[in-house]
Design a protein around this motif. Structure first.
Motif, PDB file in Angstrom:
ATOM      1  N   MET A   9       0.844  -1.200   0.000  1.00 52.45           N
ATOM      2  CA  MET A   9       0.000   0.000   0.000  1.00 52.45           C
ATOM      3  C   MET A   9       0.879   1.250   0.000  1.00 52.45           C
ATOM      4  SD  MET A   9      -2.730   1.306   2.872  1.00 52.45           S
ATOM      5  CE  MET A   9      -1.420   1.582   4.052  1.00 52.45           C
ATOM      6  N   SER A  10       0.595   2.182  -0.897  1.00 52.67           N
ATOM      7  CA  SER A  10       1.351   3.423  -0.958  1.00 52.67           C
ATOM      8  C   SER A  10       1.001   4.315   0.211  1.00 52.67           C
ATOM      9  CB  SER A  10       1.037   4.148  -2.274  1.00 52.67           C
ATOM     10  OG  SER A  10       1.418   3.358  -3.379  1.00 52.67           O
ATOM     11  N   GLU A  11       2.013   4.957   0.760  1.00 50.09           N
ATOM     12  CA  GLU A  11       1.792   5.889   1.850  1.00 50.09           C
ATOM     13  C   GLU A  11       1.150   7.163   1.300  1.00 50.09           C
ATOM     14  OE1 GLU A  11       2.237   5.495   5.051  1.00 50.09           O
ATOM     15  OE2 GLU A  11       3.048   3.471   4.874  1.00 50.09           O
ATOM     16  N   PRO A  12       0.305   7.837   2.099  1.00 50.06           N
ATOM     17  CA  PRO A  12      -0.344   9.079   1.639  1.00 50.06           C
ATOM     18  C   PRO A  12       0.645  10.104   1.120  1.00 50.06           C
ATOM     19  CG  PRO A  12      -1.350   8.321   3.664  1.00 50.06           C
ATOM     20  CD  PRO A  12      -0.168   7.438   3.426  1.00 50.06           C
ATOM     21  N   ARG A  13       1.809  10.219   1.780  1.00 50.90           N
ATOM     22  CA  ARG A  13       2.808  11.198   1.344  1.00 50.90           C
ATOM     23  C   ARG A  13       3.309  10.890  -0.057  1.00 50.90           C
ATOM     24  NH1 ARG A  13       4.315  16.370   2.724  1.00 50.90           N
ATOM     25  NH2 ARG A  13       6.307  16.804   1.718  1.00 50.90           N
TER      26      ARG A  13
ATOM     27  N   GLU B  59       2.760  13.414  -3.244  1.00 55.09           N
ATOM     28  CA  GLU B  59       3.883  13.992  -3.978  1.00 55.09           C
ATOM     29  C   GLU B  59       3.860  13.598  -5.450  1.00 55.09           C
ATOM     30  OE1 GLU B  59       7.320  12.744  -1.815  1.00 55.09           O
ATOM     31  OE2 GLU B  59       7.171  14.369  -0.338  1.00 55.09           O
ATOM     32  N   ALA B  60       3.436  12.356  -5.722  1.00 54.48           N
ATOM     33  CA  ALA B  60       3.366  11.899  -7.113  1.00 54.48           C
ATOM     34  C   ALA B  60       2.323  12.698  -7.894  1.00 54.48           C
ATOM     35  CB  ALA B  60       3.040  10.410  -7.156  1.00 54.48           C
ATOM     36  N   ILE B  61       1.178  12.923  -7.258  1.00 53.53           N
ATOM     37  CA  ILE B  61       0.095  13.656  -7.931  1.00 53.53           C
ATOM     38  C   ILE B  61       0.436  15.135  -8.043  1.00 53.53           C
ATOM     39  CG2 ILE B  61      -2.312  14.378  -7.743  1.00 53.53           C
ATOM     40  CD1 ILE B  61      -2.906  11.704  -6.411  1.00 53.53           C
ATOM     41  N   LEU B  62       1.029  15.690  -6.993  1.00 55.00           N
ATOM     42  CA  LEU B  62       1.373  17.116  -6.986  1.00 55.00           C
ATOM     43  C   LEU B  62       2.316  17.450  -8.143  1.00 55.00           C
ATOM     44  CD1 LEU B  62       0.931  19.728  -5.308  1.00 55.00           C
ATOM     45  CD2 LEU B  62       3.076  19.213  -4.137  1.00 55.00           C
ATOM     46  N   GLY B  63       3.227  16.542  -8.445  1.00 55.29           N
ATOM     47  CA  GLY B  63       4.185  16.775  -9.517  1.00 55.29           C
ATOM     48  C   GLY B  63       3.572  16.758 -10.899  1.00 55.29           C
ATOM     49  N   GLN B  64       2.357  16.194 -11.010  1.00 59.63           N
ATOM     50  CA  GLN B  64       1.690  16.099 -12.299  1.00 59.63           C
ATOM     51  C   GLN B  64       0.725  17.256 -12.558  1.00 59.63           C
ATOM     52  OE1 GLN B  64      -0.216  12.277 -12.408  1.00 59.63           O
ATOM     53  NE2 GLN B  64       1.681  11.140 -12.078  1.00 59.63           N
ATOM     54  N   LEU B  65       0.357  17.977 -11.499  1.00 64.58           N
ATOM     55  CA  LEU B  65      -0.595  19.069 -11.659  1.00 64.58           C
ATOM     56  C   LEU B  65       0.072  20.301 -12.264  1.00 64.58           C
ATOM     57  CD1 LEU B  65      -2.590  18.824  -8.283  1.00 64.58           C
ATOM     58  CD2 LEU B  65      -3.248  17.960 -10.528  1.00 64.58           C
ATOM     59  N   LYS B  66      -0.572  20.876 -13.271  1.00 66.63           N
ATOM     60  CA  LYS B  66      -0.023  22.049 -13.953  1.00 66.63           C
ATOM     61  C   LYS B  66      -0.567  23.346 -13.364  1.00 66.63           C
ATOM     62  CE  LYS B  66       2.013  19.250 -16.784  1.00 66.63           C
ATOM     63  NZ  LYS B  66       3.465  19.003 -16.679  1.00 66.63           N
TER      64      LYS B  66
ATOM     65  N   ARG C  24      -2.759  22.829  -7.377  1.00 65.97           N
ATOM     66  CA  ARG C  24      -1.684  22.443  -6.476  1.00 65.97           C
ATOM     67  C   ARG C  24      -1.951  22.956  -5.058  1.00 65.97           C
ATOM     68  NH1 ARG C  24       3.273  20.981  -8.767  1.00 65.97           N
ATOM     69  NH2 ARG C  24       4.385  21.979  -7.053  1.00 65.97           N
ATOM     70  N   ARG C  25      -2.412  24.207  -4.970  1.00 62.90           N
ATOM     71  CA  ARG C  25      -2.729  24.774  -3.647  1.00 62.90           C
ATOM     72  C   ARG C  25      -3.876  24.015  -2.990  1.00 62.90           C
ATOM     73  NH1 ARG C  25      -1.979  29.741  -6.376  1.00 62.90           N
ATOM     74  NH2 ARG C  25      -4.249  29.994  -6.550  1.00 62.90           N
ATOM     75  N   SER C  26      -4.860  23.650  -3.794  1.00 54.96           N
ATOM     76  CA  SER C  26      -6.019  22.907  -3.263  1.00 54.96           C
ATOM     77  C   SER C  26      -5.595  21.536  -2.754  1.00 54.96           C
ATOM     78  CB  SER C  26      -7.094  22.751  -4.347  1.00 54.96           C
ATOM     79  OG  SER C  26      -7.615  23.999  -4.733  1.00 54.96           O
ATOM     80  N   LEU C  27      -4.700  20.889  -3.510  1.00 56.35           N
ATOM     81  CA  LEU C  27      -4.237  19.562  -3.105  1.00 56.35           C
ATOM     82  C   LEU C  27      -3.399  19.658  -1.832  1.00 56.35           C
ATOM     83  CD1 LEU C  27      -4.296  16.582  -4.067  1.00 56.35           C
ATOM     84  CD2 LEU C  27      -2.019  16.969  -5.011  1.00 56.35           C
ATOM     85  N   GLU C  28      -2.567  20.689  -1.737  1.00 57.58           N
ATOM     86  CA  GLU C  28      -1.755  20.900  -0.538  1.00 57.58           C
ATOM     87  C   GLU C  28      -2.643  21.101   0.690  1.00 57.58           C
ATOM     88  OE1 GLU C  28       0.642  24.217  -1.520  1.00 57.58           O
ATOM     89  OE2 GLU C  28       2.013  23.108  -2.821  1.00 57.58           O
ATOM     90  N   ALA C  29      -3.709  21.901   0.516  1.00 55.90           N
ATOM     91  CA  ALA C  29      -4.629  22.151   1.625  1.00 55.90           C
ATOM     92  C   ALA C  29      -5.335  20.866   2.038  1.00 55.90           C
ATOM     93  CB  ALA C  29      -5.657  23.207   1.218  1.00 55.90           C
ATOM     94  N   LEU C  30      -5.775  20.088   1.061  1.00 61.78           N
ATOM     95  CA  LEU C  30      -6.486  18.833   1.342  1.00 61.78           C
ATOM     96  C   LEU C  30      -5.569  17.849   2.065  1.00 61.78           C
ATOM     97  CD1 LEU C  30      -8.995  16.951  -0.791  1.00 61.78           C
ATOM     98  CD2 LEU C  30      -6.923  15.724  -0.159  1.00 61.78           C
TER      99      LEU C  30
ATOM    100  N   GLY D 153     -11.902  15.718 -10.086  1.00 61.20           N
ATOM    101  CA  GLY D 153     -11.483  15.612  -8.690  1.00 61.20           C
ATOM    102  C   GLY D 153     -10.747  14.332  -8.361  1.00 61.20           C
ATOM    103  N   GLU D 154     -10.383  13.572  -9.392  1.00 64.70           N
ATOM    104  CA  GLU D 154      -9.696  12.291  -9.174  1.00 64.70           C
ATOM    105  C   GLU D 154      -8.411  12.425  -8.350  1.00 64.70           C
ATOM    106  OE1 GLU D 154      -7.943   8.500 -11.758  1.00 64.70           O
ATOM    107  OE2 GLU D 154      -9.014  10.135 -12.749  1.00 64.70           O
ATOM    108  N   PRO D 155      -7.579  13.465  -8.577  1.00 72.13           N
ATOM    109  CA  PRO D 155      -6.360  13.612  -7.763  1.00 72.13           C
ATOM    110  C   PRO D 155      -6.672  13.756  -6.275  1.00 72.13           C
ATOM    111  CG  PRO D 155      -6.233  14.993  -9.711  1.00 72.13           C
ATOM    112  CD  PRO D 155      -7.644  14.491  -9.642  1.00 72.13           C
ATOM    113  N   TYR D 156      -7.742  14.501  -5.953  1.00 74.75           N
ATOM    114  CA  TYR D 156      -8.115  14.702  -4.553  1.00 74.75           C
ATOM    115  C   TYR D 156      -8.615  13.390  -3.943  1.00 74.75           C
ATOM    116  CZ  TYR D 156      -8.243  19.453  -6.441  1.00 74.75           C
ATOM    117  OH  TYR D 156      -7.924  20.630  -7.073  1.00 74.75           O
ATOM    118  N   ARG D 157      -9.400  12.651  -4.726  1.00 74.31           N
ATOM    119  CA  ARG D 157      -9.946  11.383  -4.220  1.00 74.31           C
ATOM    120  C   ARG D 157      -8.828  10.374  -3.947  1.00 74.31           C
ATOM    121  NH1 ARG D 157     -13.588  12.247  -8.465  1.00 74.31           N
ATOM    122  NH2 ARG D 157     -12.745  10.499  -9.673  1.00 74.31           N
TER     123      ARG D 157
END
Length: 214
Positions: free
Chosen positions: A1-5, A9-16, A21-27, A67-71
């Motif tokens: 199982m992948s750790e949340p971190r 980080e994997a998803i954050l690097g893909q967001l343009k 990015r700010r929304s994902l960081e807050a979530l 919203g797939e990245p957030y989910r």
């Protein structure tokens, strides 16, 4: 199982988009605080509501296709929460003595009760071990007292709050439970939920200076 971190980080690097990015960081920040506080409810609605004032997207936005990245991040925390909950339950009630905890509707309260039972069982075990000591040697050398204190278990602030809440009159009243003179807790039907000495043990823990220094 992948750790949340790792997932984050994997998803954050893909967001343009900087906004995404700010929304994902807050979530991620809200989920992390939620988990560290002992909560196990990582439903989309719960996280969205908790982080509404911090830039977390709405529940509908998270559920949308975009919203797939957030989910994905929420799901990673949810899996970690379930794993921790199972581990605590396995430690606390192998004999089925505390099966009544499953009847507590609020998931967060149920998790905190199981965590509390685990701590009480650990303290009872340590108490039995200390009771078996026939000869006590006291070291009067400098630093011995500090070393002794360092061996005490430390509690985080939210763990101390959970212990206080577990035996508070208001909290018990909401559930229809009562404390007895011998320190047990009974439900509205007079059934003993937690045995004699439970309340006394918690009060003794709270009277010690075992809060975390962090």
């Amino acid at each position: 199982m992948s750790e949340p971190r790792e997932v984050y980080e994997a998803i954050l690097g893909q967001l343009k988009s900087s906004r995404s990015r700010r929304s994902l960081e807050a979530l991620y920040g809200v989920c992390k605080e939620h988990y560290e506080a002992g909560a196990v409810d990582f439903r989309i609605a719960t996280i969205a509501k908790s982080g509404a004032s911090r830039g977390v997207p709405s529940a509908q936005t998270i559920r949308n296709k975009t919203g797939e990245p957030y989910r994905a991040v929420i799901e990673a925390w949810q899996k970690l929460g379930r794993q921790k909950k199972k581990a605590i339950k396995a430690r606390t009630a192998p004999s089925g003595e505390y099966d009544w905890v499953d009847e507590v509707n609020n998931k967060t309260h149920r998790f905190l009760i199981l965590d509390l039972i685990s701590k009480v069982r650990k303290l009872r075990s340590e108490n039995k071990r200390f009771a078996s000591i026939k000869k006590l040697e006291i070291d009067y050398r400098a630093g011995a007292e500090e070393e002794s204190e360092s061996r005490l278990p430390s509690l985080l602030s939210h763990e101390i709050d959970a212990l206080k809440d577990a035996i508070s009159e208001d909290s018990l009243k909401v559930r229809g439970w009562t404390k007895t003179e011998r320190g047990s807790i009974k439900d509205q039907n007079g059934k003993v939920l937690l045995r004699n000495g439970f309340v006394d043990g918690i009060e003794k823990m709270l009277s010690l200076d075992i809060s975390s220094k962090e």
